[in-house]
Motif scaffolding. Structure first.
Motif, PDB file in Angstrom:
ATOM      1  N   LEU A 551       7.732  -2.737   0.212  1.00  0.00           N
ATOM      2  CA  LEU A 551       7.804  -4.110  -0.280  1.00  0.00           C
ATOM      3  C   LEU A 551       6.437  -4.712  -0.600  1.00  0.00           C
ATOM      4  N   VAL A 552       5.476  -4.583   0.313  1.00  0.00           N
ATOM      5  CA  VAL A 552       4.135  -5.112   0.055  1.00  0.00           C
ATOM      6  C   VAL A 552       3.305  -4.094  -0.718  1.00  0.00           C
ATOM      7  N   GLY A 553       3.411  -2.834  -0.378  1.00  0.00           N
ATOM      8  CA  GLY A 553       2.652  -1.778  -1.035  1.00  0.00           C
ATOM      9  C   GLY A 553       1.525  -1.245  -0.181  1.00  0.00           C
ATOM     10  N   ALA A 554       0.983  -2.073   0.712  1.00  0.00           N
ATOM     11  CA  ALA A 554      -0.082  -1.678   1.631  1.00  0.00           C
ATOM     12  C   ALA A 554      -0.285  -2.838   2.592  1.00  0.00           C
ATOM     13  N   VAL A 555      -1.027  -2.598   3.645  1.00  0.00           N
ATOM     14  CA  VAL A 555      -1.332  -3.671   4.591  1.00  0.00           C
ATOM     15  C   VAL A 555      -2.384  -4.583   3.970  1.00  0.00           C
ATOM     16  N   THR A 556      -2.035  -5.830   3.715  1.00  0.00           N
ATOM     17  CA  THR A 556      -2.950  -6.824   3.172  1.00  0.00           C
ATOM     18  C   THR A 556      -2.452  -8.203   3.557  1.00  0.00           C
ATOM     19  N   ASN A 557      -3.362  -9.137   3.777  1.00  0.00           N
ATOM     20  CA  ASN A 557      -3.001 -10.489   4.190  1.00  0.00           C
ATOM     21  C   ASN A 557      -1.988 -10.449   5.323  1.00  0.00           C
ATOM     22  N   ALA A 558      -2.264  -9.649   6.327  1.00  0.00           N
ATOM     23  CA  ALA A 558      -1.271  -9.470   7.394  1.00  0.00           C
ATOM     24  C   ALA A 558      -1.920  -8.953   8.658  1.00  0.00           C
ATOM     25  N   SER A 559      -1.218  -9.176   9.751  1.00  0.00           N
ATOM     26  CA  SER A 559      -1.536  -8.568  11.037  1.00  0.00           C
ATOM     27  C   SER A 559      -0.245  -7.987  11.592  1.00  0.00           C
ATOM     28  N   TYR A 560      -0.303  -6.762  12.099  1.00  0.00           N
ATOM     29  CA  TYR A 560       0.910  -6.105  12.582  1.00  0.00           C
ATOM     30  C   TYR A 560       0.684  -5.541  13.980  1.00  0.00           C
ATOM     31  N   PHE A 561       1.788  -5.384  14.710  1.00  0.00           N
ATOM     32  CA  PHE A 561       1.789  -4.812  16.052  1.00  0.00           C
ATOM     33  C   PHE A 561       2.940  -3.816  16.121  1.00  0.00           C
ATOM     34  N   LYS A 562       2.652  -2.579  16.539  1.00  0.00           N
ATOM     35  CA  LYS A 562       3.664  -1.535  16.497  1.00  0.00           C
ATOM     36  C   LYS A 562       3.603  -0.646  17.739  1.00  0.00           C
ATOM     37  N   PRO A 563       4.386  -0.922  18.761  1.00  0.00           N
ATOM     38  CA  PRO A 563       4.520   0.009  19.888  1.00  0.00           C
ATOM     39  C   PRO A 563       5.519   1.114  19.542  1.00  0.00           C
ATOM     40  N   SER A 564       5.375   2.262  20.186  1.00  0.00           N
ATOM     41  CA  SER A 564       6.286   3.378  19.914  1.00  0.00           C
ATOM     42  C   SER A 564       6.484   4.195  21.173  1.00  0.00           C
ATOM     43  N   ILE A 565       7.619   4.887  21.232  1.00  0.00           N
ATOM     44  CA  ILE A 565       7.934   5.792  22.323  1.00  0.00           C
ATOM     45  C   ILE A 565       8.598   7.027  21.732  1.00  0.00           C
ATOM     46  N   GLY A 566       8.280   8.186  22.274  1.00  0.00           N
ATOM     47  CA  GLY A 566       8.858   9.423  21.781  1.00  0.00           C
ATOM     48  C   GLY A 566       9.085  10.407  22.904  1.00  0.00           C
ATOM     49  N   TYR A 567       9.926  11.383  22.637  1.00  0.00           N
ATOM     50  CA  TYR A 567      10.224  12.407  23.632  1.00  0.00           C
ATOM     51  C   TYR A 567      10.476  13.720  22.913  1.00  0.00           C
ATOM     52  N   ASP A 568       9.886  14.782  23.451  1.00  0.00           N
ATOM     53  CA  ASP A 568      10.067  16.121  22.898  1.00  0.00           C
ATOM     54  C   ASP A 568      11.073  16.887  23.744  1.00  0.00           C
TER      55      ASP A 568
END
Length: 660
Positions: A551-568
């Protein structure tokens, strides 16, 4: 429905790219301590060196784990593009998965072991071949966010399906005014790319590298033979060329030479560019990447104690070029073209100083530090760019126009990473990696070419003569000041088969309407804005599946926070089966630039399941769900009231890749 079913019936396989690292284990001296006396000895030494590196890489994959992408060989899909010509780099971040990534700038090498083992012999010149083949199937639902109208076009850069957006009739002779049925919100297709990265080894110290993409992102079924009906009835064949022209079938992305000598490495040609985490410059070497930076450059890289120094002269633009005599105004493939003027050239000079393991010996020391001594490993890099553009030229031959620009920009960047492995058993096998990169761009454009001839002082709000408003409300529409900044932070940790991660980043914004990536150009010459403050992350630095990527095309004019969890579920030396779940929230720094004049960009949840045989094969199935914020609402320009609220968007994506 047919497209959606076809998407999951694709059973093709794909390949992952490698490339030789700067000053790294391609060196015969690093693989053979006694020195390389002949072409055969060089091949033997490199084979022994690569066998050790390959075994070490697989072991570290098991230690660090899958995540988004594990530790990989150079140039490999999803890994870092640290080629011999671009030894700066750090790690290319994991695209959309949020798990652990390979080391920020790991010096990785091609599969020399394929030459046949320790006693293999080869005579110069010979060709080393790596690359990948991928097929991706995508299903997007409601990416137009329910805001599209025929008048305004909506707030999303993605149009709804043609059956929703076309107002023309079906064209049926019995009922020419009949309209298409409404209610379709989904778009589905599959695409492919075959990337080949051959390296010609001319001698022990001379190489020519290249990157070629065949059928680059070709949408399957997009080149039907003879249209709807073929000679056999229903069209079932495709044009052999893949697309409409040969230049679309084979795209040459990079070709560059490398000369290794007693002082260092001299690289020259068109080469991939990657730096730090990939926020500023990103080579786009990942298996799921669409973009990537290439630069025409002459660069020297030299070792200073335990650090490396790189100096480069870049050629971003030479302006108009042409040929002498009768071919000045004609298209001709004969002879050599020349630069028609020096003052329309863009000058770009960069210097970088960094510390990270590059050679085999340095990587051995790093493994000793991490997995035996159990101590912190620290890497860092500093980069500076000077950019100047005096005149802008366009046109051909005698129709060339020259316009003043006088643009000067300074770009400093700094990155660092910390990495450590702790002792323990079972669940308490712990691993941690931190990465940070920050950049600043400052400068000015004295003459905006599109504003040439206008007054140098007008009212900021109305654009009228300066005499009609106070001096504090005036500005020079022919001038722009530039001050942009951005940073990215990455954290990856592992507790046996459990993975935890966190991504955060911020890019400065501008009050000019629009994000400046997909919705309009980053430089809006018509806007009443004296400043250019919107920093844009490299488009190959992906952090999600929908919001910024589509939608935006790239990170610009923004601040983001992204936690993640994974399991193998399965974690072995050579493969991993698992999943990664992440949540991303983002808000805009300048709300006036958003379609809905609001800071809330939205909340997105992504989950990916994968099967990854390291350096050979990867399958993944990912689902993304976006709850768009009020920043995407469609407003009435006159009253500012909400006309349409943005609706939920979804995507389902399957990737298949073979790496070699």
């Amino acid at each position: 429905m047919k497209s959606a079913l076809a998407m999951f019936s694709v059973g093709l396989l794909a390949f992952g790219a490698y490339a030789a690292p700067a000053l790294g284990a391609g060196d015969g001296d690093d693989g053979n301590e006694e020195g390389v006396k002949s072409a055969g000895d060089a091949a033997k030494g490199d084979a022994r060196s690569q066998g050790k590196r390959k075994k070490r890489s697989v072991k570290k994959n098991a230690r660090v784990g899958e995540g988004a992408e594990p530790e990989k060989e150079s140039g490999q899909a999803g890994g870092t593009q640290i080629d011999a010509v671009d030894p700066w780099g750090s790690d290319a971040q994991a695209a959309s998965a949020g798990g652990p990534v390979s080391g920020f700038g790991d010096g990785l090498v091609p599969n020399w072991g394929a030459l046949g083992g320790p006693r293999a012999a080869a005579a110069f010149p010979f060709v080393e071949l790596h690359g990948y083949y991928r097929v991706r199937a995508d299903l997007f639902h409601n990416l137009h966010l329910d805001t599209w109208t025929s008048d305004s076009g909506g707030t999303s850069p993605v149009r709804p399906p043609l059956t929703e957006s076309l107002d023309t009739g079906k064209g049926h002779p019995e009922n020419p005014n009949a309209r298409f049925s409404k209610g379709s919100d989904s778009l589905a297709s599959a695409n492919m790319r075959f990337r080949v990265q051959p390296t010609l080894h001319v001698s022990e110290n001379l190489r020519v590298h290249s990157t070629l993409d065949l059928l680059d992102n070709l949408v399957l079924g997009s080149t039907p033979n003879t249209g709807i009906l073929s000679s056999d009835g229903i069209a079932t064949e495709q044009y052999a060329s893949g697309q409409d022209a040969l230049e679309d079938t084979i795209r040459v992305k990079h070709v560059w030479g490398e000369w290794r000598n007693m002082l260092g490495v001299i690289s020259f040609g068109r080469m991939p560019a990657h730096w730090g985490l990939g926020m500023l410059y990103n080579a786009g070497s990942g298996l799921d990447d669409d973009y990537g930076d290439a630069v025409d450059r002459i660069m020297g890289t030299f070792k200073l104690s335990d650090m490396y120094l790189s100096l480069s002269w870049d050629f971003p633009s030479e302006g108009v070029v042409g040929k002498s005599g009768q071919f000045l105004d004609q298209e001709s493939s004969l002879g050599q073209a020349h630069d028609l003027d020096q003052r329309d050239d863009v000058t770009a000079i960069s210097i970088s100083l960094f510390r990270k393991p590059v050679t085999d010996d340095e990587w051995d020391e790093r493994e000793q530090l991490l997995y035996k001594d159990r101590k912190w490993a620290f890497d860092w890099g500093a980069y500076g760019l000077f950019y100047h553009h005096d005149l802008l030229s366009d046109g051909k031959g005698s129709d060339v126009r020259l316009r003043e620009v006088e643009a000067t920009i300074y770009v400093p960047d700094f990155w660092l990473s910390f990495e450590r492995q702790w002792r323990g058993r079972g669940f308490f096998k712990r691993y941690l990696k931190l990465g940070l990169e920050g950049a600043l761009a400052a400068g000015k454009v004295k003459e905006v070419p599109q504003r040439a001839g206008e007054q140098t002082s007008v009212c900021y709000e109305t654009g009228l003569e300066a005499s009609s408003c106070p001096g504090s409300e005036t500005y020079n529409p022919r001038r722009r000041e530039l001050l942009q900044w951005g940073y990215a932070f990455e954290l990856d940790s592992r507790f046996d088969k459990l993975r935890l991660g966190f991504r955060h980043g911020t890019a400065s914004g501008d009050k000019t309407e629009g994000f400046g990536v997909l919705d309009q150009t980053a430089f809006d010459s018509t806007a009443s804005d004296k400043d250019l403050n919107a920093f844009t992350f490299d488009r190959a630095y992906t952090v999600d599946l929908i919001l910024f990527r589509e939608l935006v095309g790239a990170v610009t004019n923004a601040s983001y926070f992204k936690p993640s969890i994974g399991y193998d579920f399965i974690l072995q030396d050579r493969e991993a089966w698992g999943f990664t779940f992440s949540a991303l929230y983002a808000f805009a720094l300048e709300k006036d630039a958003t379609p809905g004049d609001d800071r809330n960009l939205g909340l997105e949840f992504d989950v990916e399941f994968f099967i990854h045989e390291y350096d050979r094969f990867k399958w993944s199935l990912a689902y993304g769900l976006l709850f768009p914020g009020a920043a995407w609402n469609l407003l009435d320009e006159a009253t500012g009231k909400v006309i349409k609220e943005a609706g939920i968007a979804q995507t389902l994506q399957m990737n298949l890749g073979i790496e070699f």
